[in-house]
Design an enzyme around this catalytic site. Structure first.
Site, PDB file in Angstrom:
ATOM      1  N   ARG A 187      11.071   3.916   4.028  1.00 17.97           N
ATOM      2  CA  ARG A 187      10.602   2.943   5.022  1.00 17.97           C
ATOM      3  C   ARG A 187      11.820   2.153   5.484  1.00 17.97           C
ATOM      4  O   ARG A 187      12.598   1.675   4.657  1.00 17.97           O
ATOM      5  CB  ARG A 187       9.548   2.005   4.435  1.00 17.97           C
ATOM      6  N   HIS A 205       4.251   5.828  11.770  1.00 19.94           N
ATOM      7  CA  HIS A 205       3.842   5.680  10.365  1.00 19.94           C
ATOM      8  C   HIS A 205       2.971   6.905  10.065  1.00 19.94           C
ATOM      9  O   HIS A 205       1.741   6.819  10.005  1.00 19.94           O
ATOM     10  CB  HIS A 205       3.062   4.368  10.214  1.00 19.94           C
ATOM     11  N   LYS A 236      26.605  -2.985  -0.612  1.00 13.55           N
ATOM     12  CA  LYS A 236      28.063  -2.890  -0.434  1.00 13.55           C
ATOM     13  C   LYS A 236      28.405  -2.103   0.823  1.00 13.55           C
ATOM     14  O   LYS A 236      29.553  -1.703   1.021  1.00 13.55           O
ATOM     15  CB  LYS A 236      28.697  -2.196  -1.649  1.00 13.55           C
ATOM     16  N   ARG A 279       0.799  -1.221   0.000  1.00 16.69           N
ATOM     17  CA  ARG A 279       0.000   0.000   0.000  1.00 16.69           C
ATOM     18  C   ARG A 279       0.836   1.276   0.000  1.00 16.69           C
ATOM     19  O   ARG A 279       0.638   2.165  -0.821  1.00 16.69           O
ATOM     20  CB  ARG A 279      -0.901   0.073   1.252  1.00 16.69           C
ATOM     21  N   THR A 280       1.752   1.365   0.946  1.00 17.84           N
ATOM     22  CA  THR A 280       2.463   2.632   1.120  1.00 17.84           C
ATOM     23  C   THR A 280       3.305   2.920  -0.117  1.00 17.84           C
ATOM     24  O   THR A 280       3.275   4.027  -0.656  1.00 17.84           O
ATOM     25  CB  THR A 280       3.330   2.570   2.396  1.00 17.84           C
TER      26      THR A 280
END
Ligand code: CP
Length: 305
Positions: free
Chosen positions: A100, A128, A78, A50-51
């Site tokens: 996120r 959130h 890396k 969703r996000t």
């Protein structure tokens, strides 16, 4: 710089401004769009449907250019630091990043140092912000305001960033928040609500906000607790019948059907679960506009691509 890393720093008027802006995008299809090309990147260090997709949709709707970024094929593999990733993107012309990340408050060390605004798309068990804002928009569309509303947040409270952001903001806006769920998942640090028995909570409130069981954040084995979860703490068909006639159901999703909520209730008349997802696009348009408008006005991007 208009970072959005937590909702805690937002004043009431700022929250309402973001909701109004999102509502304008939704109803009038109006609002800020950049006059020149602008660039953003979405950095997802954790899974998301969703996000991520609604940020991508919001970016397209605003006419922004999204620079593709995949953690698994980037130099993060890396050992590149998050700061270096952000500044690399900034140096090539990216004007804001959506992040996120599994680490709580990953942004704390960054927000004073980076040269472009960060929009937090979820940090560990922390916050959130855009989920909180889209939940607020969905509630306001239904009830007009927050004053006097009763909201129950039900489930895995300790591991939920959604619960933390929402309890704080709903309280700030004048709603009364109740919590319900397993003793083992109580969030002792969250002081923005009162614990009730699940059945009492369901019968009392105007909004039943269910939470996903966040298995990926559990340190102990919780499979036994989860097995009996639906009958003990879930929204069963029997419990749904006892909700007030006007009450609605929210869930940030993804939904564990038959666990937090009975399968047949996911799309029932009271459910606003898919409405929340639609509102997510408009909220993310508003939040991107908030971050990028000052940059466009100030033209404080040296790169002129
Ligand atoms: N509600 C939410 O954040 O969903 P995703 O994890 O799919 O983005």
């Amino acid at each position: 710089m208009k970072h959005l890393v937590t909702v805690s720093t937002l004043e009431t008027n700022e929250i309402l401004e973001i909701l109004d802006s999102a509502e304008n995008y939704r109803t009038n299809k109006q609002g800020w769009k950049p006059e020149e090309k602008m660039f953003v990147a979405n950095l997802f260090f954790e899974a998301s449907t969703r996000t991520r997709c609604s940020f991508e949709m919001a970016e397209q709707q605003l006419g922004l250019t999204t620079i593709p970024f995949e953690v698994t094929t980037s130099s993060v593999q890396k050992g590149e630091t998050l700061y270096d990733t952000i500044e690399t993107l900034a140096s090539i012309g990216v004007q804001s990043v959506v992040i996120r990340h599994p680490q709580d408050r990953y942004y704390e060390a960054l927000q004073e140092k980076v040269s472009i605004p960060i929009i937090n798309a979820g940090d560990g068990c922390g916050q959130h912000p855009t989920q909180c804002l889209l939940d607020l928009l969905t509630i306001r569309q239904e009830f007009g305001s927050f004053k006097g509303l009763k909201v129950a947040i039900v489930g895995d409270l300790r591991h939920s960033r959604v619960a933390r952001s929402n309890a704080e903001m709903l309280t700030k806006l004048g709603a009364t928040v109740y919590f319900a769920g397993p003793e083992e998942w109580k969030d002792e640090e969250n002081r923005h609500g009162t614990y009730l028995d699940i059945d009492e909570a369901i019968e009392t409130v105007d909004v039943v906000m269910l939470l996903r069981i966040q298995f990926e954040r559990h340190e102990e084995n919780t499979s036994e607790l989860a097995q009996n979860y639906h009958s003990r703490f879930g929204l069963t068909v029997e419990r749904e019948r006892k909700m007030k006639s006007h009450s609605i159901i929210l869930h940030p999703a993804p939904v564990n059907r038959g666990v937090e909520i009975a399968d047949e209730l996911v799309e029932c008349e009271r459910s606003r679960i898919f409405k929340q997802m639609q509102n997510g696009v408009y909220i993310r348009m508003a939040v991107l506009a908030r971050a990028l408008q000052p940059i466009e006005r100030g033209l404080n991007n040296d790169n002129n691509y």
